[in-house]
Design an enzyme around this catalytic site. Structure first.
Site, PDB file in Angstrom:
ATOM      1  CB  SER A 260      -0.974  -0.071   1.258  1.00  0.00           C
ATOM      2  OG  SER A 260      -0.398   0.406   2.438  1.00  0.00           O
ATOM      3  CE  LYS A 261      -1.771   7.269  -2.202  1.00  0.00           C
ATOM      4  NZ  LYS A 261      -2.846   8.047  -1.747  1.00  0.00           N
ATOM      5  NE  ARG A 262       0.873   0.113   6.239  1.00  0.00           N
ATOM      6  CZ  ARG A 262       1.715  -0.842   6.316  1.00  0.00           C
ATOM      7  NH1 ARG A 262       2.905  -0.659   6.961  1.00  0.00           N
ATOM      8  NH2 ARG A 262       1.095  -2.166   6.434  1.00  0.00           N
ATOM      9  CG  HIS A 263       4.594  -1.050   1.891  1.00  0.00           C
ATOM     10  ND1 HIS A 263       3.302  -1.541   1.762  1.00  0.00           N
ATOM     11  CD2 HIS A 263       5.100  -1.851   2.805  1.00  0.00           C
ATOM     12  CE1 HIS A 263       3.038  -2.092   2.704  1.00  0.00           C
ATOM     13  NE2 HIS A 263       3.861  -2.487   3.450  1.00  0.00           N
ATOM     14  N   GLY A 264       5.512   3.112   0.289  1.00  0.00           N
ATOM     15  CA  GLY A 264       6.352   4.243  -0.902  1.00  0.00           C
ATOM     16  C   GLY A 264       5.671   4.239  -1.955  1.00  0.00           C
TER      17      GLY A 264
END
Ligand code: GLU
Length: 489
Positions: A260-264
């Site tokens: 998801s977004k929080r992985h970059g």
């Protein structure tokens, strides 16, 4: 087809229809509720590869029936992502919102043939049912209360349409990636195919479009596995041919959670913005869950040649930024510099620079590709070729603009001024000669020169740097540096 069936013994006709006549059709069917993310891009890539490999058709279908969540911005982002990746489609983009009449027709057909029914159960009733089932530790599902009501089209009370799912037997998904998946029909409740306002739901629209578009292979994320037996049952009710299914495993972040977004970066266009080449991302994505021996680098042609759904791994794969970066550097290094230059041009433009105001981008690519893993790095490291810099890198200036270095630069200025044919080899000799004449090590000449013309101590070989920069910019910058050194020392 009909003629063949008449004249050819049925076994042979089946053989022909499997292998020769019925061409492969795949589709990518994103819902436009966000950007095109890497998971979607991999699904699109695998569907595209499979169609390309078999000389088939690849369809792009935008599943925009969720009017509240679908946006034009997302549609644009998906189309832009597909274009940037070079995944060209043979048909579409089709929009499901343009097919509402067709869905209504099929819903009506299912009602009339007794495979669907109106359900009048209120939200409260359903909620109560759910609460009871949960309390009894049962799986919450519709209890079929309205299943046997006679069809009364004129009864306009608040109602939805439900599909009459078979009660007995099992559905077997012959999944090309995961093997046979068997689901008992009693696990599947009667799903809603039309909402209260008459709009069709996802499972219905997908089925109708896959049927009408004669999709032969449904390749999609395994988050849809639960939908597949339901869709197969509806297709059976419509006497439609069943496509083959291939459910692709999830993509995880390094921490094991769903990517998801929080992985970059997860948006395809973010990878472009971050300086990746589309072929690097494609190469990365093709290896995400698929392998061909231990080969890592695949040209598009090789991907098409070697791709087999049977070689897709059934378990989740982990996204690895380091590996993507490594691939990107590989493609920056080994692709045709003209191709890399076309992509670099966009990045240079993003910096507000017109690439015609300096050296040919192809030459810049050749000079910089070894040291730059992304095009963002390459663009940033190449600004000085096109635009005068405002100030010197502090550390580099302190180290190299020492007392007397203005004289070194003045000598270089004098020599360079006399050059008529501005060429790397000649410039290289001048730098060597000046070092020798002034009895200085090469670094004592080349480094102040580098800082003077680039603003920092990092650049390609000095002769390459100077030849790309050109005579005028070199002399102007030397002049400025001489004045600067005089003013600070
Ligand atoms: N529209 C669905 C999604 O974006 C995909 C449907 C399908 O591939 O069947 O998840």
């Amino acid at each position: 087809m009909l003629l063949l069936k008449t004249f050819i013994p049925s076994d042979y006709a089946n053989h022909l229809s499997d292998n020769n006549i019925m061409s492969i059709t795949t589709r990518f069917a994103p819902s436009p509720t966000g950007y095109l993310h890497v998971g979607g891009a991999r699904t699109a890539l695998f569907s595209w590869l499979y169609a390309r490999k078999h000389g088939g058709q690849f369809i792009l279908r935008i599943e925009d029936t969720d009017l509240e969540r679908s946006t034009q911005e997302s549609v644009d982002a998906i189309l832009q992502g597909m274009t940037w990746l070079g995944l060209e489609y043979d048909q579409g983009p089709f929009y499901q919102t343009h097919h509402f009449d067709r869905y209504k027709e099929i819903i009506q057909q299912l009602l009339e043939q007794g495979d669907a029914y109106y359900c009048y159960c209120s939200k409260d009733e359903l909620e109560q049912l759910r609460t009871e089932q949960m309390a009894n530790k049962e799986k919450p599902r519709y209890n079929g209360k309205c299943r046997h009501l006679p069809l009364q089209a004129e009864d306009e009370r608040e109602r939805v349409v439900r599909f009459k799912n078979p009660i007995d037997d099992v559905v077997t998904i012959p999944d090309l990636v995961k093997g046979d998946i068997v689901v008992a029909n009693k696990e599947l409740d009667d799903l809603i195919i039309a909402r209260g306002d008459g709009t069709p739901t996802y499972n219905l629209t997908v089925v109708v479009d896959d049927m009408d578009m004669q999709v032969t292979h449904v390749i999609r994320g395994d988050d849809h596995i639960n939908n597949t037996p339901r869709q197969m049952n509806i297709l059976n009710a419509l006497s439609a041919a069943l496509p083959k299914y291939a459910h692709l495993p999830m993509i995880l972040g390094a921490d094991g959670a769903r990517l998801s977004k929080r992985h970059g970066a997860v948006s395809v266009m973010q990878f472009r913005d971050d300086g990746y080449l589309p072929e690097a991302l494609l190469n990365y994505l093709v290896r995400l869950g698929w392998s061909h021996g231990d080969q890592e680098i695949f040209s598009i042609d090789e991907m098409i040649e070697f791709f087999e759904l049977e070689n897709v791994n059934g378990s989740a794969s982990t996204f690895n930024m380091e590996k993507l970066l490594w691939l990107n550097h590989h493609y920056i290094m080994h692709s045709d510099p003209a191709h890399v230059a076309r992509h670099l041009s966009w990045h240079i433009g993003q910096l507000g620079i017109d690439p015609t105001e300096g050296p040919e981008l192809i030459e810049v690519v050749k000079a910089q590709r070894e040291r730059c893993k992304t095009l963002v790095e390459m663009a940033a490291a190449s600004i000085y070729f096109y635009k005068d810099f405002e100030c010197y890198d502090e550390k580099a200036a302190k180290k190299n603009f020492t007392q007397g270095s203005d004289e070194v630069l003045a000598k270089l200025y004098e020599e360079f001024s006399a050059v008529t044919y501005w060429n790397g080899e000649i410039l290289h000799h001048i730098v060597l000669n000046v070092a020798e004449t002034l009895s200085l090590g090469l670094g004592k000449v080349a480094q102040p020169l580098r800082v003077a013309v680039c603003g920092s101590a990092v650049s390609p070989a000095i002769d390459v740097t100077l030849s790309l920069l050109g005579k005028e910019k070199t002399l102007n910058r030397l002049q400025k540096a001489i004045e600067h050194i005089k003013s600070v020392n």
